[in-house]
Design an enzyme around this catalytic site. Structure first.
Site, short mmCIF file in Angstrom:
data_model
loop_
_atom_site.label_atom_id
_atom_site.label_comp_id
_atom_site.label_asym_id
_atom_site.label_seq_id
_atom_site.Cartn_x
_atom_site.Cartn_y
_atom_site.Cartn_z
N SER A 244 0.81 -1.22 0.00
CA SER A 244 0.00 0.00 0.00
C SER A 244 0.84 1.27 0.00
CB SER A 244 -0.94 0.01 1.21
OG SER A 244 -0.22 -0.19 2.41
N ASP B 149 -2.77 6.18 11.80
CA ASP B 149 -1.95 5.67 10.71
C ASP B 149 -0.65 6.47 10.67
OD1 ASP B 149 -0.73 4.82 8.39
OD2 ASP B 149 -2.48 5.13 7.09
N HIS C 157 1.52 5.21 6.40
CA HIS C 157 1.26 5.80 5.09
C HIS C 157 1.46 7.31 5.15
CE1 HIS C 157 -1.07 1.96 5.12
NE2 HIS C 157 -0.53 1.87 3.92
#
Length: 543
Positions: A271, A514, A517
């Site tokens: 990702s 998060d 990312h």
């Protein structure tokens, strides 16, 4: 008889006298001609400037060149001097003659060439007629292979992305636009980039950034869209990466689309590579007037649940794809004796989607984060080679085995003459007080790290990667973003990772963050600027 003898004597005397007078006249003319010739040459020898006002020297071309030893440095000068003075003398005697009448058939131009040995500039004479390309019949062949052209190209000594791929030779379409972009590239910039460590630098604030307006790209997943998710500060998208040894050119989406015309660019990995892929789609999309000519080939609008996504830029006949492959090797399922199924990771098989992208023009691989998850870290009854499932295998050994097999697959299946291969390195995480699944946080971070002593050690997995890359036959350009991302503890979505939270998330929003990312716009835009710079270098080298 006396009269006859007298007549004969008189006749002979007349003949002798006449012949003598004729001979004397010829001798006089001869002496006069010799005198004029000697005087003329004497005048030429010591007063050449009277005949050639354009001469830069007042010394005699005849005496100087006659008594000068011919060396490689002065042979061409001698020839040029001789020709130029001959033309001047010719013009002196025939002043009404056209300048073209006195020229040699070959005209010359002076070209400055950079000496790759010492960086000095010297003047080189090149032929400026049909023969200059080695084509006496005037077919107009490209002169890029001439010695002068080769010397110019030799100034670029290092190549961050290899020298095998003919990047300008498109498999899918017309490449005139790509060649045009190549001609517009500044040679000094390319020389600087080719010698530069693009990954050694600092983040600097630049008010002209980001490359696209926050909130303007509807293709960004909610997970990365920090702006629309309510993040108020703007420092995370106002910083640009500044290498110490060069200045990265701002990514020009129009130029990059021209470089990609008729080509296929593919991202393969986890990702974090999807993060980079979405960033590039948004950057390129901003340069296209008719947005209806940009679309996902399968009609998808969300990019988290499928194994393959492909964006088409119709006007440029190019695609930018993403293949989900977090380990680069195949996730597998085995059936045990009691009939139960167990997930394993086949260290000896690349992901099954590999055949779909192995012929792409540009491929950007990555892996890393999924190797830190609990199952892979423990390595119990999980790693498999052939039919053998390891009861326990150290994650570093498993990582080495997987990457080694990936490298062998690349060597056997990707043609380095038609494809450029990149590997983007590990992207740093910044969880504090836990990990992604144990309450780790980064929401209070709004500034990048400035003190290098706070940076993390270089990941051991990337040392393994570097060793694998060095052992491969195929040149793989390593995009070593680990250090540059380690500065950016401020760039993660943290709590701004979604708008609609579950009931559990609303009760404790700070527990679900998060810190792996990156927000978009943000850090991955700089990865794409580095990719853009390296493609510019490659395109210039091929010219």
């Amino acid at each position: 008889m006396a009269d006859v003898a007298k007549f004969a004597g008189t006749f002979i005397s007349d003949i002798f006298t006449s012949r003598f007078r004729t001979t004397s006249k010829k001798l006089a003319l001869l002496y006069a001609f010799l005198f004029v010739f000697v005087a003329f040459n004497f005048f030429l020898a010591f007063f050449p400037s009277s005949f050639d006002n354009s001469s830069s020297s007042s010394s005699s071309p005849w005496f100087t060149n006659l008594f000068t030893v011919a060396t490689p440095n002065n042979i061409s000068a001698f020839g040029e001097s001789y020709r130029s003075h001959f033309s001047s003398i010719f013009a002196f005697f025939f002043p009404t003659s056209s300048p073209e009448d006195s020229k040699d058939f070959t005209t010359t131009n002076s070209t400055q060439v950079l000496n790759p040995q010492n960086g000095s500039i010297s003047s080189t004479t090149t032929v400026d007629n049909q023969a200059k390309n080695g084509d006496l019949h005037g077919s107009g062949k490209d002169s890029s292979t001439s010695p002068v052209s080769q010397l110019k190209n030799a100034t670029i000594s290092s190549n961050p992305i290899g020298d095998k791929k003919n990047f300008s030779n498109s498999k899918q379409g017309n490449n005139n636009s790509s060649s045009k972009v190549g001609r517009e590239i500044d040679g000094g910039l390319i020389s600087s980039l080719s010698k530069c460590d693009m990954f050694d630098g600092n983040w600097v604030r630049d008010e002209s950034y980001p490359l696209y307006k926050p909130g303007s790209c509807k293709l960004i997943d909610e997970q990365f869209n920090c702006f629309l998710n309510g993040r108020q500060d703007n420092g995370y998208y106002k910083l640009k990466w500044q290498p110490k040894g060069c200045t990265l050119p701002r990514l020009d989406p129009q130029k990059m689309l021209e470089m990609l015309r008729g080509k296929r660019l593919v991202f393969v990995g986890d990702s974090l590579n999807r993060n980079m892929w979405e960033s590039l789609i948004c950057i390129l999309k901003s340069a296209v007037k008719d947005q209806n000519k940009i679309y996902e080939k399968f009609g998808r609008h969300h990019f988290r649940n499928e194994a393959w996504y492909s964006f088409m830029f119709e006007d440029y006949k190019c695609t930018v794809d993403f293949f989900v492959s977090p380990f680069l090797v195949e996730e597998w399922v085995v059936t045990e004796k009691n009939g139960t199924k167990k997930e394993t990771l086949r260290l000896d098989l690349v992901s099954k989607s590999a055949d779909k992208y192995k012929t792409a023009d540009i491929i950007v691989f990555n892996t890393g984060h999924w190797w830190t998850h609990e199952k892979t870290s423990l390595g119990k009854d999980y790693y498999q080679e052939g039919t053998h499932v390891y009861k326990e295998l150290n994650v570093m050994k498993a990582f080495r085995k997987a990457l080694t097999h990936w490298g062998r697959w690349v060597d056997a299946n990707i043609n380095p003459m038609t494809s450029l291969v990149f590997f983007r390195g590990y992207s740093a995480s910044h969880f504090s007080g836990g990990q992604w699944n144990s309450g780790g946080k980064c929401d209070h971070q709004t500034e990048a790290i400035k003190n290098m002593t706070y940076l993390s050690p270089y990941p051991s997995k990337m040392i393994v990667l570097e060793k694998v890359l060095r052992g491969m036959n195929t040149h793989v350009a390593y995009l070593n973003v680990t250090r540059m991302t380690d500065f950016r503890k401020d760039g993660h979505p943290s709590i701004y990772r979604k708008q609609k939270m579950s009931e559990e998330e609303r009760k404790s929003p700070l527990s679900f963050q998060d810190c792996s990312h990156w927000c978009l716009p943000g850090v991955p835009d700089s990865w794409n600027e580095i990719l853009y710079s390296q493609l510019l270098v490659k395109l210039k080298q091929e010219r």
